[in-house]
Design an enzyme around this catalytic site. Structure first.
Site, PDB file in Angstrom:
ATOM      1  N   SER A  63      -9.411  -8.032  -3.531  1.00 29.28           N
ATOM      2  CA  SER A  63      -8.489  -8.796  -2.689  1.00 29.28           C
ATOM      3  C   SER A  63      -8.923 -10.202  -2.316  1.00 29.28           C
ATOM      4  O   SER A  63      -8.111 -10.960  -1.794  1.00 29.28           O
ATOM      5  CB  SER A  63      -8.201  -8.022  -1.409  1.00 29.28           C
ATOM      6  OG  SER A  63      -7.216  -7.067  -1.677  1.00 29.28           O
ATOM      7  N   LYS A  92      -8.436 -13.813   7.644  1.00 34.51           N
ATOM      8  CA  LYS A  92      -7.407 -12.835   7.256  1.00 34.51           C
ATOM      9  C   LYS A  92      -7.079 -11.946   8.453  1.00 34.51           C
ATOM     10  O   LYS A  92      -7.989 -11.596   9.229  1.00 34.51           O
ATOM     11  CB  LYS A  92      -7.969 -12.002   6.093  1.00 34.51           C
ATOM     12  CG  LYS A  92      -7.022 -10.975   5.513  1.00 34.51           C
ATOM     13  CD  LYS A  92      -7.691 -10.274   4.327  1.00 34.51           C
ATOM     14  CE  LYS A  92      -6.827  -9.229   3.677  1.00 34.51           C
ATOM     15  NZ  LYS A  92      -7.476  -8.607   2.500  1.00 34.51           N
ATOM     16  N   SER A 152      -4.972  -8.740  -1.792  1.00 33.62           N
ATOM     17  CA  SER A 152      -4.224  -8.769  -0.558  1.00 33.62           C
ATOM     18  C   SER A 152      -4.508  -9.993   0.320  1.00 33.62           C
ATOM     19  O   SER A 152      -3.725 -10.272   1.215  1.00 33.62           O
ATOM     20  CB  SER A 152      -4.512  -7.500   0.249  1.00 33.62           C
ATOM     21  OG  SER A 152      -5.872  -7.457   0.633  1.00 33.62           O
TER      22      SER A 152
HETATM   23  N1  GLN Z   1      -5.227  -4.487  -5.139  1.00 30.62           N
HETATM   24  C1  GLN Z   1      -6.203  -3.609  -4.605  1.00 30.62           C
HETATM   25  C2  GLN Z   1      -5.545  -2.548  -3.758  1.00 30.62           C
HETATM   26  O1  GLN Z   1      -4.389  -2.647  -3.560  1.00 30.62           O
HETATM   27  C3  GLN Z   1      -7.223  -4.367  -3.843  1.00 30.62           C
HETATM   28  C4  GLN Z   1      -7.092  -4.339  -2.368  1.00 30.62           C
HETATM   29  C5  GLN Z   1      -8.211  -4.965  -1.610  1.00 30.62           C
HETATM   30  O2  GLN Z   1      -9.214  -5.399  -2.176  1.00 30.62           O
HETATM   31  N2  GLN Z   1      -8.071  -4.948  -0.294  1.00 30.62           N
HETATM   32  O3  GLN Z   1      -6.160  -1.625  -3.307  1.00 30.62           O
END
Ligand code: GLN
Length: 477
Positions: free
Chosen positions: A176, A77, A152
């Site tokens: 994410s 990532k 994400s």
């Molecule tokens: N959807 C969550 C957020 O927007 C998770 C993000 C993540 O785990 N990086 O914070």
């Protein structure tokens, strides 16, 4: 034709000459080209990948012993540092930035002869659940391009969904890794907080962030965890706790105690088909002789608010370093003074969602509101940790959905950030309490989209979690 099942099988094929790293490299580079329109990769390290593959083939043929991850193609990532390779967090503010060192996790993969194939698209700084908050544009779901990949770590999930690499790293601050894995029908695993060093992982919310692994085989994931885990002098939050050996056969006849949350399965936001799939799974486990019990978890409605207060607070501090002075994007607008330079660079460099979170975080930390929001959310976090400890005194695992719905339509959640945040209801608990969690691709919805079963275990009990995951997945075959 090259076909991939697991590292173990691939290594056997390398040893008996059925395939080579070069052949595997060609296969993955072709797959990536064929799926380019899905937008999963930000950068593909084509030439180096070919060279490294050839070098590994030559070393193997010369009789040198193989590293644990010899020739294993891994995508990372775009929030994880790989020295001298671009690192942008899918943000304009880091455009043209290259990592000056590698993350400890990446170094450890490379030491075992893994090949880093490319960097993967994501929501800007890991903030989002759809991969639509990326300066590179959204990642498309491979089974239905009108839908999102989840986020994400959307690029990581689609790269695995489309067979563009063997494994992928993501980061999981609030789901994410698990949520895009759930949407795309692959395995997504978040270890305990502190299991893998965060050195070289771009910080979003430091007391939540953890590197996670996406793949298609549990033993592969266990091996990657083994390689990356462990203390690190560059991250004092990385745990010294030894990781036991992964021996799935051990648990094959063992009976376990599973808990599920009544409030989770009767939640009004949960798709009824997902609810009944999880309930049926519970019944099935009971019929097999496991103990499966509903427990009441009345704190469930507080997890999303506590998560968004605490993570935005941490983000507002972590993202202060992007000031247009030290590195990253600098506004070309002529400035009158230093604060103009900061304001212009940050206003132009950050996307809308990141700005929203910096503002929210600054608000909850501001003098007049600190106690009302930040302190209160910390208290909720403490209560959650205490509650989880009690549950794991009596149970081995918790079963939950990963997401309340299957993959969203593109654009569906963009106008309503609160609706997007609420969909994190089942994943943020693991990050608030630091426990490991995994999403297993075992269900299919009548809308033809996959969805997962989420399993959590007590902190640092990743190995039993992976062992039971192997069993749960095998039963689906
Ligand atoms: N959807 C969550 C957020 O927007 C998770 C993000 C993540 O785990 N990086 O914070």
């Amino acid at each position: 034709m090259f076909e991939y099942n697991s590292i173990e099988q691939y290594h056997a094929q390398l040893k008996n000459g059925v395939t080579s790293c070069k052949q595997a490299a060609e296969h993955y580079l072709q797959q990536i080209a064929a799926h380019q329109h899905l937008n999963a990769f930000v950068t593909v390290f084509t030439e180096e990948v070919k060279q490294q593959a050839q070098q590994l083939d030559a070393q193997r043929k010369a009789g040198r012993p193989m590293g644990k991850l010899h020739g294993v193609f891994i995508g990372i990532k775009d929030v994880i540092s790989y020295q001298h390779h671009s690192l942008t967090a899918a943000s304009k503010i880091l455009q043209n930035f290259s990592a000056i060192y590698s993350a400890t996790a990446v170094e450890r993969l490379i030491e075992e002869e893994a090949i880093i194939i490319g960097s993967l698209n994501c929501d800007e700084f890991g903030m989002g659940s759809t991969n639509e908050n990326s300066v590179y544009g959204r990642v498309k779901h491979a089974a239905d391009e009108s839908r999102v990949s989840g986020g994400s770590s959307g690029g990581s999930a689609v790269a695995i969904q489309t067979g563009c690499c063997m494994l992928a790293l993501g980061s999981d601050t609030g789901g994410s890794v698990r949520q895009p894995a759930d949407f795309c029908g692959v395995i997504g695993f978040k270890p305990s907080y502190g299991r893998i060093s965060r050195y070289g992982l771009i910080a979003y919310a430091s007391s939540f962030d953890q590197i996670g692994i996406l793949g298609t085989d549990i033993a592969d994931i266990a091996l990657l965890l083994e390689v990356m885990a462990g203390a690190d002098k560059y991250d004092s939050t990385a745990s010294q706790k030894p990781l036991p050996a992964f021996t799935p056969a051990k648990s094959s006849t063992q009976k376990f105690r599973f808990a599920y949350f009544e409030e989770a399965l009767s939640h009004p936001g949960l798709d009824p088909e997902i609810a009944s799939a999880i309930k049926n799974k519970c019944q099935q486990l009971k019929a097999e002789g496991h103990e499966v019990q509903a427990v009441s978890f009345d704190l469930l409605d507080y997890v999303v608010p506590a998560y968004y207060v605490l993570t935005t607070a941490e983000a507002s501090s972590n993202l202060a370093r992007y000031d247009g002075v030290r590195y990253g994007y600098r506004s070309p607008i002529p400035e009158n003074d230093l604060s103009d330079l900061y304001i212009n660079s940050r206003s132009e460099g950050f996307g809308k969602e990141v700005k929203r979170r910096i503002m929210l975080g600054s608000f909850v930390l501001s003098a007049g509101y600190y106690d009302a929001y930040y302190t209160k959310a910390q208290k909720v976090r403490k209560l959650l940790k205490d509650n989880i400890r009690l549950i794991f005194n009596e149970f081995d695992f918790i079963l939950l959905p990963t997401s309340p719905v299957t993959a969203f339509k593109a654009g569906e959640k963009m106008k309503d950030p609160i609706a997007m945040y609420l969909a994190d209801i089942y994943t943020v608990l693991a990050n608030l309490t630091g426990i490991p969690a995994i999403s297993l691709p075992i269900f299919k919805h009548s809308n033809q989209l996959p969805f997962g079963l989420q399993v959590m275990s007590d902190k640092f009990n990743e190995v039993p979690l992976l062992e039971i995951s192997k069993k749960l997945l095998a039963e689906q075959l």
